[in-house]
Each structure stands twice: as C-alpha cells, then as structure tokens.
Design an enzyme around this catalytic site. Structure first.
Site, mmCIF file in Angstrom:
data_model
loop_
_atom_site.group_PDB
_atom_site.id
_atom_site.type_symbol
_atom_site.label_atom_id
_atom_site.label_comp_id
_atom_site.label_asym_id
_atom_site.label_seq_id
_atom_site.Cartn_x
_atom_site.Cartn_y
_atom_site.Cartn_z
ATOM 1 N N LYS A 173 0.823 -1.211 0.000
ATOM 2 C CA LYS A 173 0.000 0.000 0.000
ATOM 3 C C LYS A 173 0.855 1.257 0.000
ATOM 4 O O LYS A 173 0.472 2.269 -0.582
ATOM 5 C CB LYS A 173 -0.969 0.010 1.188
ATOM 6 C CG LYS A 173 -2.132 -0.945 1.016
ATOM 7 C CD LYS A 173 -3.309 -0.566 1.891
ATOM 8 C CE LYS A 173 -4.449 -1.573 1.724
ATOM 9 N NZ LYS A 173 -5.513 -1.405 2.710
ATOM 10 N N LYS A 201 -5.793 -11.160 -7.637
ATOM 11 C CA LYS A 201 -7.049 -11.365 -6.932
ATOM 12 C C LYS A 201 -8.138 -10.450 -7.485
ATOM 13 O O LYS A 201 -7.843 -9.325 -7.884
ATOM 14 C CB LYS A 201 -6.812 -11.041 -5.452
ATOM 15 C CG LYS A 201 -7.752 -11.711 -4.494
ATOM 16 C CD LYS A 201 -7.349 -11.418 -3.060
ATOM 17 C CE LYS A 201 -8.442 -10.615 -2.379
ATOM 18 N NZ LYS A 201 -8.246 -10.427 -0.941
ATOM 19 N N LYS A 253 -12.057 -5.149 -5.279
ATOM 20 C CA LYS A 253 -13.043 -4.108 -5.498
ATOM 21 C C LYS A 253 -12.411 -2.768 -5.871
ATOM 22 O O LYS A 253 -13.096 -1.873 -6.345
ATOM 23 C CB LYS A 253 -13.999 -3.965 -4.309
ATOM 24 C CG LYS A 253 -13.388 -3.787 -2.929
ATOM 25 C CD LYS A 253 -14.540 -3.724 -1.923
ATOM 26 C CE LYS A 253 -14.298 -3.879 -0.471
ATOM 27 N NZ LYS A 253 -13.224 -4.374 0.198
#
Ligand code: TRP
Length: 335
Positions: free
Chosen positions: A113, A195, A198
């Site tokens: 991140k 993966k 969203k």
C-alpha cells in the site's frame, strides 16, 4: 451452538465483488448458526487511504446491507460499524505501545500500500495491524475467517496478544485463523494472476454484487481464457478457465471433476454462458433483498443502533480489564 466467537471485517471501500462474496460472506453465512459472530465494517481502517466522505458513508451503509442481503442474520450476529465502538481506537492505542516498528515494517500489506499510495504514507497505514489486533482481541475471539492476504496480520495479532499475556497474565484469548474452503479465492476476470479486487480500475475485471444480468453475461464473455480449447483445471497453463471453474464450484457445490466432465468437448463460449447463468441466479435473491433493505431506512437504522450497543458492551469488558492491567486509574462513578 458451540459458544465460540468469530470476528471478521471488511473495508467499506467500493462495492463488494463476487470474490468477496464467495471468498468470505458466503462462508460466514454458513458459520452463523454454530458460532457467536461479529462482522464489522472497518471504516477506521478504510481511512488509512484517502476516502471521499460522502462516498465512504454510502459504501459503509451499502456494505452493511449487503452483509444482510447475503444471508447474515442481523439479530443473531453483531453487524456494526467499527467507528461506532470507541473501544477499538482505545485498545488500538494501547496495543500500539506493545507493537514494534520492526514487525510492522515487515508487513507485506504495508509495503504494497505504501508503494501504491506513495503520496500518503501515513502513520495509520503503518499501525493498521495494531487496530486490527484490537478488533479481534476486544471480543476474546476464538476464530478469525480471513483470506491468505490477511494471514500475516492475524499472526502479528497472535504475537501481540501473547506478548501482552506474558507480561500481565491471561488477558486475551489467542485467536486461530479460519481459512475458508479451497477454491474460494476468486481472481480477476481480466488478469487471473491477480485477486479479484473491489479497487480494480478495470470494471471488466470484477463482478459486483449488484451487477445486472446483462452486465454479468458481458463480463464473463470478455473474461480472459487461453487457446487450449478444453475446460480443465490447470492453474499453470489455464489460469482463466481455472478461475471460472472455481467460481462454478463455489456456487454449485459440484466437484471440479464433475464440471470438467460436464463440459468435455464443449466450447468456452458455452462454459462461460453457464458460469454467468449460475452467478446471475446466485445473486438474484441477494439483489432483491438489497433493494428491499435500501427502502427500509428505519429498519437499518435500528440494526445499526442496536448492534453498536451490543458490541460496545462486549468490547468494554475487555477494554476495562486491559486498562486496569496497564495501570490506568479506575473510573470514579458518581453514587
Ligand atoms: N484488514 C482486513 C482486510 O482488509 C479487514 C479487517 C479489519 C479484519 N479488521 C479485521 C479482518 C479483523 C478480520 C478481522 O481485509
């Protein structure tokens, strides 16, 4: 009922995907009769990356409604917003003081991140695992259903709890991971090495829980496959087809072997259409329920209020014990 406690959470960023549903939510609904369950909407974790306030508020409410629409019973489970229970922040602060910079800097999610959000590497992003540890430990959780990407955070939670217990005695229960059924890890339809997420910018990569049938059909039509022209499970050479097989098996409960047999000699077009069909049928009742809940503001408000109270009651018990152990003075109550 086995009297064990389950805690899990999801970030309210964006609309949840078929991956979240098959990888987490669907398993959660199967656990709810057996365990005491808390399912949190972790809005405090969400602000470790920049969020638009109105969007965050809306996504949080949508996520809560999607939990319920997917089959979680809000009377039997505690479904609530993290930010409504101040004990999360209070325990997180204390646990921060029992967590080392060194162990936090080894977290792969932090590394990922912070490289993705280069302009905003904030302290919250760094201490994210201490807040997650607080979430779990507040409720004396036995079992935490998490995906593989969160396993490291569960391990640090166990380390922090054991460290604290070693100093102060048995304050926290040490939680165990619960890794869902094999096949529940759903990948991007456009890049099956990643993966299904969203936060993916490519809308064709994900199926959202609220996609309409035509959209679902179109997205599966466009899903990346290969040129081997056979429906077989082979993650090395046929990652796209294997992902579709995983989706199909997670929904229908059919074994991979049987599905391969069903589509022997058939084309990818036919297979994709069938996968789309079972997904549409799986999501149809969820979408209907979501529609109904969206219109019933009073009902949802009441769920939010009552579950926050229940969670606060349970969390405060652990928090008070911890505060006492570390030496905070007791509250003076008026007579
Ligand atoms: N970090 C988790 C994720 O991003 C969400 C989360 C927060 C969580 N607190 C938790 C999951 C406690 C399980 C238990 O997916």
């Amino acid at each position: 009922m086995n009297n064990k406690t389950i805690f899990s959470g999801m970030q309210p960023s964006g609309v949840i995907t078929l991956g979240n549903y098959l990888g987490a939510l669907k398993n959660w609904t199967e656990l709810q009769d057996e365990y005491n369950c808390l399912y949190c909407i972790v809005d405090m974790h969400a602000i470790t990356v920049r969020q638009d306030p109105a969007t965050l508020r809306k996504s949080s409410r949508n996520l809560l409604m999607q939990y319920i629409a997917s089959g979680l019973n809000p009377e039997a489970n505690i479904i609530y917003y993290q930010s409504h229970v101040p004990a999360h922040a209070e325990l997180a602060w204390i646990l921060n003081c029992y967590t080392y910079m060194g162990e936090l800097s080894r977290m792969t999610q932090f590394k990922d991140k912070s490289s993705k959000h280069n302009e905003n590497i904030n302290a919250g992003l760094f201490t994210y695992p201490a807040l997650m540890a607080a979430d779990i430990l507040l409720f004396q959780t036995d079992v935490v259903p998490v995906g593989v990407d969160q396993k490291q955070h569960l391990e640090i939670t166990r380390d922090i709890a054991a460290r604290f217990n070693a100093i102060y005695g048995d304050v926290f229960k040490i939680p165990e991971p619960y890794i869902g059924k094999a096949g529940a890890k759903i990948m991007s339809l456009q890049d099956p090495s990643r993966k299904m997420s969203k936060s993916d910018e490519d809308v064709n990569a994900t199926i959202s829980l609220i996609d309409d049938p035509d959209t679902i059909i179109r997205k599966f039509k466009r899903a990346v496959t290969d040129s081997m022209a056979k429906v077989t499970f082979d993650e090395q050479n046929q990652a796209g087809i294997s992902n579709l097989l995983n989706i199909y098996t997670a929904i229908t409960g059919e074994t991979i072997k049987n599905i391969e047999r069903e589509f022997e000699g058939k084309g990818y077009g036919e297979f994709k259409a069938k996968v789309a069909e079972v997904v549409i049928e799986e999501l149809r009742p969820i979408q209907q329920k979501f529609e109904e809940l969206s219109k019933d503001n009073a009902y949802i408000d009441n769920i939010i209020k009552e579950n926050a109270q229940k969670a606060t009651y349970l969390a405060t018990k652990t928090l008070r014990k911890v505060q006492k152990k570390v030496g905070f003075p007791p509250l003076i109550r008026s007579k």
